[in-house]
Motif scaffolding. Structure first.
Motif, PDB file in Angstrom:
ATOM      1  N   VAL A 250       0.828  -1.219   0.000  1.00 35.30           N
ATOM      2  CA  VAL A 250       0.000   0.000   0.000  1.00 35.30           C
ATOM      3  C   VAL A 250       0.857   1.262   0.000  1.00 35.30           C
ATOM      4  O   VAL A 250       0.490   2.286  -0.593  1.00 35.30           O
ATOM      5  CB  VAL A 250      -0.995  -0.014   1.185  1.00 35.30           C
ATOM      6  CG1 VAL A 250      -0.296   0.184   2.512  1.00 35.30           C
ATOM      7  CG2 VAL A 250      -2.087   1.034   1.011  1.00 35.30           C
ATOM      8  N   TRP A 251       2.031   1.203   0.604  1.00 37.34           N
ATOM      9  CA  TRP A 251       2.892   2.388   0.673  1.00 37.34           C
ATOM     10  C   TRP A 251       3.398   2.768  -0.720  1.00 37.34           C
ATOM     11  O   TRP A 251       3.485   3.948  -1.055  1.00 37.34           O
ATOM     12  CB  TRP A 251       4.078   2.140   1.632  1.00 37.34           C
ATOM     13  CG  TRP A 251       3.589   1.959   3.040  1.00 37.34           C
ATOM     14  CD1 TRP A 251       3.182   0.789   3.622  1.00 37.34           C
ATOM     15  CD2 TRP A 251       3.405   2.985   4.018  1.00 37.34           C
ATOM     16  NE1 TRP A 251       2.761   1.018   4.917  1.00 37.34           N
ATOM     17  CE2 TRP A 251       2.899   2.352   5.181  1.00 37.34           C
ATOM     18  CE3 TRP A 251       3.625   4.357   4.044  1.00 37.34           C
ATOM     19  CZ2 TRP A 251       2.603   3.058   6.350  1.00 37.34           C
ATOM     20  CZ3 TRP A 251       3.351   5.066   5.198  1.00 37.34           C
ATOM     21  CH2 TRP A 251       2.831   4.419   6.329  1.00 37.34           C
ATOM     22  N   GLN A 255       2.643   6.245  -2.690  1.00 38.10           N
ATOM     23  CA  GLN A 255       3.755   7.017  -3.255  1.00 38.10           C
ATOM     24  C   GLN A 255       3.521   7.298  -4.741  1.00 38.10           C
ATOM     25  O   GLN A 255       3.706   8.420  -5.215  1.00 38.10           O
ATOM     26  CB  GLN A 255       5.035   6.222  -3.072  1.00 38.10           C
ATOM     27  CG  GLN A 255       6.271   7.089  -2.987  1.00 38.10           C
ATOM     28  CD  GLN A 255       7.486   6.228  -2.647  1.00 38.10           C
ATOM     29  OE1 GLN A 255       7.492   5.021  -2.862  1.00 38.10           O
ATOM     30  NE2 GLN A 255       8.492   6.876  -2.111  1.00 38.10           N
ATOM     31  N   ALA A 256       3.075   6.272  -5.452  1.00 36.50           N
ATOM     32  CA  ALA A 256       2.824   6.442  -6.889  1.00 36.50           C
ATOM     33  C   ALA A 256       1.660   7.419  -7.122  1.00 36.50           C
ATOM     34  O   ALA A 256       1.749   8.315  -7.966  1.00 36.50           O
ATOM     35  CB  ALA A 256       2.525   5.092  -7.524  1.00 36.50           C
ATOM     36  N   CYS A 257       0.586   7.260  -6.337  1.00 33.17           N
ATOM     37  CA  CYS A 257      -0.576   8.156  -6.488  1.00 33.17           C
ATOM     38  C   CYS A 257      -0.178   9.602  -6.176  1.00 33.17           C
ATOM     39  O   CYS A 257      -0.715  10.552  -6.777  1.00 33.17           O
ATOM     40  CB  CYS A 257      -1.703   7.736  -5.549  1.00 33.17           C
ATOM     41  SG  CYS A 257      -2.474   6.184  -5.974  1.00 33.17           S
ATOM     42  N   SER A 258       0.739   9.787  -5.253  1.00 35.57           N
ATOM     43  CA  SER A 258       1.128  11.147  -4.825  1.00 35.57           C
ATOM     44  C   SER A 258       1.823  11.932  -5.934  1.00 35.57           C
ATOM     45  O   SER A 258       1.983  13.144  -5.820  1.00 35.57           O
ATOM     46  CB  SER A 258       2.075  11.081  -3.624  1.00 35.57           C
ATOM     47  OG  SER A 258       1.428  10.471  -2.557  1.00 35.57           O
ATOM     48  N   THR A 259       2.234  11.245  -6.996  1.00 36.75           N
ATOM     49  CA  THR A 259       2.878  11.979  -8.104  1.00 36.75           C
ATOM     50  C   THR A 259       1.829  12.687  -8.957  1.00 36.75           C
ATOM     51  O   THR A 259       2.175  13.512  -9.795  1.00 36.75           O
ATOM     52  CB  THR A 259       3.689  11.016  -9.002  1.00 36.75           C
ATOM     53  OG1 THR A 259       2.784  10.032  -9.521  1.00 36.75           O
ATOM     54  CG2 THR A 259       4.813  10.362  -8.225  1.00 36.75           C
ATOM     55  N   LYS A 260       0.547  12.373  -8.748  1.00 35.32           N
ATOM     56  CA  LYS A 260      -0.512  13.078  -9.497  1.00 35.32           C
ATOM     57  C   LYS A 260      -0.569  14.514  -8.991  1.00 35.32           C
ATOM     58  O   LYS A 260      -0.711  14.740  -7.773  1.00 35.32           O
ATOM     59  CB  LYS A 260      -1.852  12.380  -9.267  1.00 35.32           C
ATOM     60  CG  LYS A 260      -2.970  12.978 -10.089  1.00 35.32           C
ATOM     61  CD  LYS A 260      -4.262  12.209  -9.898  1.00 35.32           C
ATOM     62  CE  LYS A 260      -5.377  12.892 -10.671  1.00 35.32           C
ATOM     63  NZ  LYS A 260      -6.644  12.192 -10.534  1.00 35.32           N
ATOM     64  N   PRO A 261      -0.407  15.478  -9.889  1.00 36.75           N
ATOM     65  CA  PRO A 261      -0.278  16.868  -9.407  1.00 36.75           C
ATOM     66  C   PRO A 261      -1.595  17.499  -8.937  1.00 36.75           C
ATOM     67  O   PRO A 261      -1.595  18.605  -8.436  1.00 36.75           O
ATOM     68  CB  PRO A 261       0.282  17.626 -10.616  1.00 36.75           C
ATOM     69  CG  PRO A 261       0.214  16.698 -11.769  1.00 36.75           C
ATOM     70  CD  PRO A 261      -0.235  15.355 -11.326  1.00 36.75           C
ATOM     71  N   PHE A 267      -2.693  10.249   2.430  1.00 36.86           N
ATOM     72  CA  PHE A 267      -2.876   9.884   3.844  1.00 36.86           C
ATOM     73  C   PHE A 267      -2.236   8.517   4.016  1.00 36.86           C
ATOM     74  O   PHE A 267      -2.117   7.772   3.039  1.00 36.86           O
ATOM     75  CB  PHE A 267      -4.371   9.840   4.209  1.00 36.86           C
ATOM     76  CG  PHE A 267      -4.984  11.203   4.351  1.00 36.86           C
ATOM     77  CD1 PHE A 267      -5.099  11.797   5.596  1.00 36.86           C
ATOM     78  CD2 PHE A 267      -5.429  11.895   3.237  1.00 36.86           C
ATOM     79  CE1 PHE A 267      -5.648  13.050   5.730  1.00 36.86           C
ATOM     80  CE2 PHE A 267      -5.979  13.159   3.353  1.00 36.86           C
ATOM     81  CZ  PHE A 267      -6.089  13.743   4.613  1.00 36.86           C
ATOM     82  N   TYR A 268      -1.820   8.195   5.243  1.00 34.11           N
ATOM     83  CA  TYR A 268      -1.064   6.961   5.449  1.00 34.11           C
ATOM     84  C   TYR A 268      -1.751   6.049   6.456  1.00 34.11           C
ATOM     85  O   TYR A 268      -2.313   6.526   7.447  1.00 34.11           O
ATOM     86  CB  TYR A 268       0.368   7.307   5.883  1.00 34.11           C
ATOM     87  CG  TYR A 268       1.047   8.164   4.840  1.00 34.11           C
ATOM     88  CD1 TYR A 268       1.608   7.581   3.705  1.00 34.11           C
ATOM     89  CD2 TYR A 268       1.074   9.555   4.955  1.00 34.11           C
ATOM     90  CE1 TYR A 268       2.184   8.355   2.712  1.00 34.11           C
ATOM     91  CE2 TYR A 268       1.645  10.345   3.965  1.00 34.11           C
ATOM     92  CZ  TYR A 268       2.193   9.740   2.845  1.00 34.11           C
ATOM     93  OH  TYR A 268       2.742  10.515   1.860  1.00 34.11           O
ATOM     94  N   PRO A 269      -1.699   4.722   6.200  1.00 30.51           N
ATOM     95  CA  PRO A 269      -2.372   3.797   7.118  1.00 30.51           C
ATOM     96  C   PRO A 269      -1.608   3.670   8.433  1.00 30.51           C
ATOM     97  O   PRO A 269      -0.427   4.004   8.502  1.00 30.51           O
ATOM     98  CB  PRO A 269      -2.326   2.467   6.354  1.00 30.51           C
ATOM     99  CG  PRO A 269      -1.164   2.583   5.437  1.00 30.51           C
ATOM    100  CD  PRO A 269      -1.012   4.038   5.102  1.00 30.51           C
ATOM    101  N   GLY A 270      -2.294   3.198   9.446  1.00 33.63           N
ATOM    102  CA  GLY A 270      -1.625   3.047  10.741  1.00 33.63           C
ATOM    103  C   GLY A 270      -2.511   2.301  11.712  1.00 33.63           C
ATOM    104  O   GLY A 270      -3.639   1.922  11.387  1.00 33.63           O
ATOM    105  N   PRO A 271      -2.008   2.127  12.929  1.00 37.45           N
ATOM    106  CA  PRO A 271      -2.754   1.332  13.902  1.00 37.45           C
ATOM    107  C   PRO A 271      -3.948   2.048  14.510  1.00 37.45           C
ATOM    108  O   PRO A 271      -4.694   1.483  15.287  1.00 37.45           O
ATOM    109  CB  PRO A 271      -1.705   1.035  14.980  1.00 37.45           C
ATOM    110  CG  PRO A 271      -0.707   2.121  14.836  1.00 37.45           C
ATOM    111  CD  PRO A 271      -0.706   2.551  13.414  1.00 37.45           C
ATOM    112  N   GLY A 272      -4.148   3.290  14.214  1.00 37.45           N
ATOM    113  CA  GLY A 272      -5.303   3.992  14.785  1.00 37.45           C
ATOM    114  C   GLY A 272      -5.133   5.486  14.621  1.00 37.45           C
ATOM    115  O   GLY A 272      -4.222   5.928  13.928  1.00 37.45           O
ATOM    116  N   LEU A 273      -6.018   6.229  15.251  1.00 40.51           N
ATOM    117  CA  LEU A 273      -5.965   7.687  15.121  1.00 40.51           C
ATOM    118  C   LEU A 273      -5.130   8.262  16.248  1.00 40.51           C
ATOM    119  O   LEU A 273      -5.372   7.973  17.413  1.00 40.51           O
ATOM    120  CB  LEU A 273      -7.366   8.274  15.230  1.00 40.51           C
ATOM    121  CG  LEU A 273      -8.259   8.096  14.023  1.00 40.51           C
ATOM    122  CD1 LEU A 273      -9.606   8.735  14.293  1.00 40.51           C
ATOM    123  CD2 LEU A 273      -7.637   8.707  12.789  1.00 40.51           C
ATOM    124  N   GLY A 274      -4.177   9.107  15.863  1.00 48.56           N
ATOM    125  CA  GLY A 274      -3.362   9.734  16.902  1.00 48.56           C
ATOM    126  C   GLY A 274      -3.933  11.083  17.289  1.00 48.56           C
ATOM    127  O   GLY A 274      -4.940  11.532  16.731  1.00 48.56           O
TER     128      GLY A 274
END
Ligand code: NAD
Length: 328
Positions: A250-251, A255-261, A267-274
């Motif tokens: 997924v990372w 990263q690839a999607c983020s090159t779309k201008p 947003f990044y996945p993780g174990p929960g909301l900080g």
């Protein structure tokens, strides 16, 4: 004095930085705000119900990471900053900003006890012609239901005897790039005169102010900003589960999607909301929306998805450990 003259006098004091300002609640939001106002030349009195925090500030100690004790010590030494537990101190103030907690209870019901108590206490002491701004995050309608009501009950006519505003805090603790000065700030006043005084207050510390047309709009902007984050975090968390099922990283996808201008925000996945706000604030709106019989499905769904992530991450960790002949 006419209401125009009272407003002009307050605006002049704020512009000339000869105003005395109370900051109610010296926490993550209130202490940096009090210091910024004191640095700008105002005389600032922090009012906090915690005697420990008050004594700490008066002794030159900061209890907030982003605020160095050396700064507090200097501002207190120069008599630009002081702290007290007594609302009586606000009797001599030209403006007050409320930055007290707005938690939810175990049923995810908003708890406005602190805001109510601060507004009622201020309504007993703020002089005529002064300004009160609420900064605590809350549902649309709170400023009018709680702050305006408190002053009406004292016999003050809001917009005439007392100026009232709302301005949400966008503080991102620990962020070195975006601070209190360069983060644009949404501001609003109950009336045109109220807005002028709110602008005069914040323009002494913030580079760009964003006035909106009414207080409920200002209140809901903060909620939408945090719901936007919560929903997008939930989306990427769900996407991680999908990618895992297809054995896709997924990372690398993000990263690839983020090159779309345009049209994509990473947003990044993780174990929960900080953090303190994103897991709590959406439920302020979900609760209030029930009053209008409006569904808040994105809020509920994202809450469920994000809440499922700790178990998913622990499960993955267990699988990896098992594969390496280690136990959790
Ligand atoms: N922490 C953040 O990053 C952040 C960011 C944006 C908005 N907010 C919002 O700002 C508000 C304040 O949050 P915070 O993180 O600064 O809270 P906090 O818990 O760090 O600080 C609040 C302070 O208010 C004091 N207090 C409570 N009731 C009081 C009363 N009646 N009179 C005087 N003092 C009182 C407490 O002793 C405490 O020191 C909340 O609505 C929060 O949602 C917080």
């Amino acid at each position: 004095m006419s209401k125009g003259a009272a407003k002009d006098q307050l605006v002049e004091k704020l512009n000339e930085r000869t105003a005395t300002i109370a900051v109610v609640g010296l926490g993550y939001v209130g202490l940096p705000l009090a210091c910024a106002l004191a640095e700008a030349g105002h005389r600032v009195i922090g009012i906090d119900s915690s005697l420990d925090k008050v004594e700490g500030v008066n002794a030159g100690h900061s209890h907030i990471d982003d605020v160095p004790s050396a700064q507090v010590r200097r501002l207190v030494g120069d008599r630009n900053l002081g702290a007290t537990t007594e609302y009586e101190a606000a009797r001599k103030c030209d403006a007050a900003i409320i930055a007290v907690p707005t938690p939810i209870d175990e049923y995810r019901v908003p708890d406005l006890t602190f805001v109510r108590s601060a507004a009622e206490s201020l309504s007993q002491v703020m002089p005529k012609g002064s300004l009160v701004v609420l900064e605590s995050t809350t549902y649309p309608g709170t400023t009018e239901e709680v702050v305006v009501t408190a002053f009406r009950e004292r016999g003050y006519m809001p917009g005439v005897d007392i100026f009232i505003g709302y301005s949400p805090e966008r503080l991102d603790p620990g962020n070195a790039k975006w601070d209190i000065h360069n983060t644009p700030k949404v501001v609003c006043g109950l009336t045109k005169n109220c807005l002028e005084t709110v602008i005069a207050l914040y323009s002494t510390i913030v580079e760009k102010l964003v006035p909106v047309s009414n207080i409920r709009t200002a209140e809901i902007t903060k909620l939408f900003e945090n719901i936007f984050r919560g929903v997008n975090i939930a989306l990427v968390n769900e996407f991680q589960v999908i990618c895992d099922a297809f054995d896709i990283d997924v990372w690398e996808v993000i990263q690839a999607c983020s090159t779309k201008p345009y049209g994509f925000t990473a947003f990044y996945p993780g174990p929960g909301l900080g953090g303190h706000c994103v897991p709590v604030d959406p439920f302020y709106l979900a609760w209030k929306a029930r009053e209008k019989n409006v569904n808040t499905e994105f809020i509920e769904l994202s809450g469920r998805v994000n809440a499922s992530m700790p178990a998913y991450v622990v499960g993955n960790a267990a699988k990896l450990l098992n594969a390496n002949r280690k136990s959790l």
